[in-house]
Design an enzyme around this catalytic site. Structure first.
Site, PDB file in Angstrom:
ATOM      1  N   CYS A 152       0.793  -1.256  -0.055  1.00 24.51           N
ATOM      2  CA  CYS A 152      -0.137   0.083   0.059  1.00 24.51           C
ATOM      3  C   CYS A 152       0.704   1.381   0.117  1.00 24.51           C
ATOM      4  O   CYS A 152       0.547   2.160  -0.588  1.00 24.51           O
ATOM      5  CB  CYS A 152      -0.872  -0.017   1.244  1.00 24.51           C
ATOM      6  SG  CYS A 152      -1.787  -1.579   1.591  1.00 24.51           S
ATOM      7  N   ASP A 166      35.998   5.554  21.130  1.00 21.64           N
ATOM      8  CA  ASP A 166      36.433   6.595  21.566  1.00 21.64           C
ATOM      9  C   ASP A 166      36.811   6.634  23.010  1.00 21.64           C
ATOM     10  O   ASP A 166      35.950   6.018  23.772  1.00 21.64           O
ATOM     11  CB  ASP A 166      35.320   7.855  21.335  1.00 21.64           C
ATOM     12  CG  ASP A 166      35.754   8.919  21.659  1.00 21.64           C
ATOM     13  OD1 ASP A 166      36.890   9.490  21.248  1.00 21.64           O
ATOM     14  OD2 ASP A 166      35.356   9.846  22.406  1.00 21.64           O
ATOM     15  N   ASP A 176      30.988   9.557  21.656  1.00 18.69           N
ATOM     16  CA  ASP A 176      30.120  10.635  22.460  1.00 18.69           C
ATOM     17  C   ASP A 176      29.444  11.611  21.454  1.00 18.69           C
ATOM     18  O   ASP A 176      28.694  12.618  22.007  1.00 18.69           O
ATOM     19  CB  ASP A 176      30.624  10.954  23.786  1.00 18.69           C
ATOM     20  CG  ASP A 176      31.789  11.814  23.564  1.00 18.69           C
ATOM     21  OD1 ASP A 176      32.260  12.154  22.604  1.00 18.69           O
ATOM     22  OD2 ASP A 176      32.270  12.297  24.607  1.00 18.69           O
ATOM     23  N   ASP A 194      34.200  13.555  17.758  1.00 12.87           N
ATOM     24  CA  ASP A 194      34.372  12.335  16.798  1.00 12.87           C
ATOM     25  C   ASP A 194      33.042  12.221  16.172  1.00 12.87           C
ATOM     26  O   ASP A 194      32.979  11.091  15.396  1.00 12.87           O
ATOM     27  CB  ASP A 194      34.475  10.977  17.761  1.00 12.87           C
ATOM     28  CG  ASP A 194      33.472  10.901  18.967  1.00 12.87           C
ATOM     29  OD1 ASP A 194      32.228  11.739  18.765  1.00 12.87           O
ATOM     30  OD2 ASP A 194      33.739  10.558  19.889  1.00 12.87           O
TER      31      ASP A 194
HETATM   32  P1  ADP Z   1      39.302  11.596  23.070  1.00 14.08           P
HETATM   33  O1  ADP Z   1      39.710  11.071  21.622  1.00 14.08           O
HETATM   34  O2  ADP Z   1      39.877  10.900  24.111  1.00 14.08           O
HETATM   35  O3  ADP Z   1      37.806  11.724  23.299  1.00 14.08           O
HETATM   36  P2  ADP Z   1      39.539  14.466  22.065  1.00 14.08           P
HETATM   37  O4  ADP Z   1      40.043  14.008  20.848  1.00 14.08           O
HETATM   38  O5  ADP Z   1      38.218  15.018  22.536  1.00 14.08           O
HETATM   39  O6  ADP Z   1      40.049  13.116  23.261  1.00 14.08           O
HETATM   40  O7  ADP Z   1      40.693  15.227  22.793  1.00 14.08           O
HETATM   41  C1  ADP Z   1      42.113  14.960  22.906  1.00 14.08           C
HETATM   42  C2  ADP Z   1      42.976  15.768  23.691  1.00 14.08           C
HETATM   43  O8  ADP Z   1      43.253  17.158  23.292  1.00 14.08           O
HETATM   44  C3  ADP Z   1      42.476  15.791  25.236  1.00 14.08           C
HETATM   45  O9  ADP Z   1      43.260  14.565  25.884  1.00 14.08           O
HETATM   46  C4  ADP Z   1      43.230  17.056  25.481  1.00 14.08           C
HETATM   47  O10 ADP Z   1      44.521  17.009  25.901  1.00 14.08           O
HETATM   48  C5  ADP Z   1      43.116  17.997  24.190  1.00 14.08           C
HETATM   49  N1  ADP Z   1      42.004  18.907  24.107  1.00 14.08           N
HETATM   50  C6  ADP Z   1      40.879  18.588  23.328  1.00 14.08           C
HETATM   51  N2  ADP Z   1      39.962  19.728  23.556  1.00 14.08           N
HETATM   52  C7  ADP Z   1      40.297  20.469  24.776  1.00 14.08           C
HETATM   53  C8  ADP Z   1      39.669  21.567  25.462  1.00 14.08           C
HETATM   54  N3  ADP Z   1      38.776  21.954  24.996  1.00 14.08           N
HETATM   55  N4  ADP Z   1      40.656  21.703  26.479  1.00 14.08           N
HETATM   56  C9  ADP Z   1      41.700  21.379  26.713  1.00 14.08           C
HETATM   57  N5  ADP Z   1      42.124  20.241  26.052  1.00 14.08           N
HETATM   58  C10 ADP Z   1      41.905  19.838  25.105  1.00 14.08           C
HETATM   59 MG    MG Z   2      35.785  12.179  22.774  1.00 16.70          MG
END
Ligand code: ADP
Ligand code: MG
Length: 709
Positions: free
Chosen positions: A19, A399, A594, A598
């Site tokens: 349908c 992640d 999350d 990512d």
């Molecule tokens: P994950 O891959 O573990 O989720 P992210 O990719 O979000 O981590 O971040 C990787 C790294 O970059 C963190 O461990 C931190 O050292 C740095 N980083 C990212 N965003 C921030 C922020 N807003 N303030 C401080 N450090 C940050």
């Molecule tokens: Mg993350």
């Protein structure tokens, strides 16, 4: 050229996968309609049209021309619920009439077997018999004729030819019984889709309808559509929270089972976020409205489940394609049977035994039941396509921050490097992080707040995903991020000891030089090791942690969750690259994240699973599967659901295919009289119904929740 508009229209009377095709074709034929998709479960059509050229009248006409009814415009002035009960009633009445008629006929047939048949045909003249057949089968014949006028052949067309064939040789009792079973089959079909829709409908029925709003000092009860963002709503004990918002006063225990499936109640007070469709069990609160209706987490969840039908699984596409060939093949077999046997009754049996509808229903019914049942537990699957892919996946990428860990890191150490005071460092870092959504940013802000430090408004704020943030604070450039992001931070001896403790390091750059190291520790979600063990047991060989965090921290976390492999110091682009790498080697990749930083990797994965998405738009949009409840046990459960669903789908398809092959063969060879053929035709739907209903039963984890509530 006017701008295109998208509208939703409720369509009543669709009880067969076929349908939806008819309605869709009819709608696409309207001038000014650019596209139309029709959904069986939610009984609606989503139409993209040019409002200057196509209007509701045209839509109504097209839908009615195809043999269905427009029950109202969703979200418009028409109330979709007002029209349907009457129609449902007429349909039930017609079905009842058909059934009653059939029962009478059955009595007649029993009489026939008892040798009264001669008398029946003697007593009842043929024209009366024909009239009875026409009356009982009227709704079916009408659909067939309507379809024929649109040059469409539906499965009932063939059956109708079978009925005519039986009448042609004077076997009106046979014809009547065939009609009876056609009606039974129709009923079985609607029962099947109805049952599959149930979980979705139950979910939709939880949507809040009214809210008690404070307006000019008084409390006014109003329909949810009139509530505005910023309104303060009052929620009393035992009442449903009508909006997404923030508690501004009061205390309550809230049961969020309706959106997360978790029945453990939550304490809320001033500052807490609450969600529409959840239940305030004890206590009462005043809530400032942040989102209403379709914008709420619950509203979005419903939309996803409704739209899920649009993401068809490959098996379904295959079945749909096959259904297209099915009717001509059956017609061919019938023609051959007639040519060879010259037996109109065998020919009629061939035409009557085939059931293309059950073939078309085999997949969507199972998918619907599964998506609906999962949604009730806070597991939103955006389409059958993903169920199918999950069942075949062999690589799981994860992640770290916010996914494996709680995503509520605490700053544990502040190590000044060049004379700046501990407090100044925290205040500077918190100011830079003021507008970052990253969990680490929240940790820094929290640490500053605990020490009673003020935040300054940052200038020229920039966030570099996976690296860090940078801004001007009091005229100085301040950077907070990982070792690669802050100049001169990579070789600091102080960093090593902290890293060996498995802590995440943030470097603070001030005036172009490293000024401090902040260490944060994030708690691993407690259920992760058990979930990993279960995934391994299910046969997942490739589980890999992907993180932007440093090597040591990654190693420590990977070890603690059960010795999975890991890759550290990744930028968001690197994560996408890794996903692509696996895919190019022929792997099917599931990525759990999350949605913060990512999201592109989630989108690139064959199935992206977004965790802890309640209240987060990014996460809800980023994932192909969205887990509203932050519970890792849902990940193995997701795979279990997918495997179970695919088993049911395959079972359904195999069953209907076999049924058709055996039925057609027996009928063509003359072993199956039309009466039995007709009876046989209505059975596969019931088989599909029974088989797919298993998916509506709660799984292992949900069982516990059910007991508690
Ligand atoms: P994950 O891959 O573990 O989720 P992210 O990719 O979000 O981590 O971040 C990787 C790294 O970059 C963190 O461990 C931190 O050292 C740095 N980083 C990212 N965003 C921030 C922020 N807003 N303030 C401080 N450090 C940050
Ligand atoms: Mg993350």
């Amino acid at each position: 050229m006017a701008t295109l508009q998208t509208i939703e229209v409720s369509v009543a009377g669709m009880d067969c996968a076929e349908c939806t095709q008819h309605v869709q074709q009819a709608l696409q034929g309207i001038a000014g309609v650019e596209s139309a998709s029709v959904f069986l479960a939610s009984e609606k059509a989503v139409i993209k049209l040019d409002p200057d050229r196509a209007d509701m009248a045209a839509i109504r006409k097209a839908v009615e021309g195809a043999g269905y009814k427009v029950a109202g415009q969703k979200g418009g002035q028409d109330d979709p619920t007002s029209a349907s009960p009457a129609q449902a009633f007429t349909r039930q009445l017609l079905t009842l009439f058909g059934l009653l008629f059939g029962v009478v006929l059955l009595i007649v047939v029993v009489g026939q077997w008892l040798g009264l048949f001669e008398q029946v045909t003697m007593w009842v003249p043929l024209p009366v018999g024909v009239a009875l057949v026409l009356i009982a089968g009227y709704p079916v014949f009408l659909n067939v004729v309507r379809a024929a006028m649109r040059r469409q052949v539906i499965s009932h067309t063939l059956m109708t030819i079978g009925v005519v064939a039986a009448l042609a040789v004077g076997q009106w009792v046979t014809a009547a019984i065939v009609v009876f079973f056609m009606r039974v089959g129709e009923y079985a079909e609607s029962l099947t889709t109805e049952r599959a829709r149930r979980a979705v409908k139950e979910l939709i029925s939880l949507a809040p309808q009214t809210a008690r709003v404070e307006r000019e000092g008084a409390e006014v009860e109003m329909p949810i559509g009139d509530v505005e963002v910023g309104d303060v709503v009052v929620v009393r004990p035992g009442e449903q929270i009508p909006v997404d918002g923030e508690v501004i006063s009061g205390q309550a225990t809230v049961n969020q089972a309706s959106i997360t499936g978790e029945s453990m109640p939550l304490e809320v007070g001033p500052g807490s976020r609450v969600f529409a469709a959840t239940l305030a069990q004890l206590g009462s609160v005043r809530v400032r409205t942040m989102r209403v209706g379709a914008d709420t987490t619950f509203g979005k969840a419903i939309k996803m489940v409704e739209d899920a039908e649009g993401q068809r699984a490959d098996v379904q596409r295959l079945a749909d394609k096959f259904s297209g060939y099915f009717l001509p093949v059956v017609a061919g077999i019938a023609a051959l049977t007639f040519l060879v046997s010259r037996n109109p009754l065998s020919t009629a049996a061939v035409l009557v035994v085939a059931c293309s509808c059950s073939l078309a229903l085999a997949t969507p019914v199972a998918m619907l039941a599964s998506v609906g049942a999962a949604a009730k537990r806070g597991l939103l699957i955006k389409g059958g396509k993903y169920i199918e892919t999950l069942a075949r996946a062999d690589v799981l990428l994860i992640d770290k921050t916010g996914t494996l860990t709680l995503g509520q890191p605490q700053i544990t150490d502040v190590v000044p490097l060049n004379g700046l005071a501990h407090h100044d460092i925290l205040a500077l870092a918190a100011s830079v992080e003021r507008y970052s959504e990253h969990p680490l940013a929240e940790a820094v802000r929290l640490a500053a707040k605990k020490s009673g430090l003020p935040m300054v408004e940052p200038q020229d704020f920039r966030a570099i995903p996976g690296s860090g943030v940078q801004a001007q604070v009091n005229g100085q450039t301040v950077a907070v991020g990982n070792a690669a992001f802050v100049a001169g931070a990579s070789q600091l001896p102080q960093a090593r000891t902290l890293q060996e403790e498995g802590k995440t390091l943030l470097f603070v750059g001030y005036d172009g030089k490293p000024a401090a190291i902040l260490a944060a520790s994030d708690t691993l979600r407690p259920e992760v090791p058990a979930a990993m063990a279960e995934l391994r047991q299910m046969g997942f060989r490739q589980i890999e942690l992907l993180t932007g965090d440093n090597e040591q921290t990654a190693a420590a976390v990977a070890e603690r969750v059960g010795g999975i492999s890991y890759r550290a110091s990744l930028l968001p682009e690197d994560k996408i690259k890794i996903v692509k790498e696996y895919q190019s080697k022929g792997h099917i990749v599931v990525m759990v994240g999350d949605g913060i930083n990512d999201a592109p990797a989630l989108a690139q994965a064959n199935v992206g699973v977004a965790m802890g998405a309640a209240g987060s738009d990014i996460a809800m949009e980023a994932g192909h599967v969205v887990l509203l409840h932050e519970d890792w046990m849902l990940v193995p459960e997701l795979f279990r659901i997918s495997l179970r669903t695919m088993r049911v789908v395959k079972g359904n398809i195999a069953f209907t295919a076999l049924y058709n092959i055996v039925g057609l063969t027996l009928a063509a060879l003359g072993f199956l009289p039309p009466i039995l053929a007709a009876a046989a035709q209505s059975l596969p739907d019931l088989g599909i119904l029974g088989n797919s209903a298993r998916l509506l039963r709660p799984g292992r984890n949900a069982g516990q929740a059910e007991v508690e509530s």
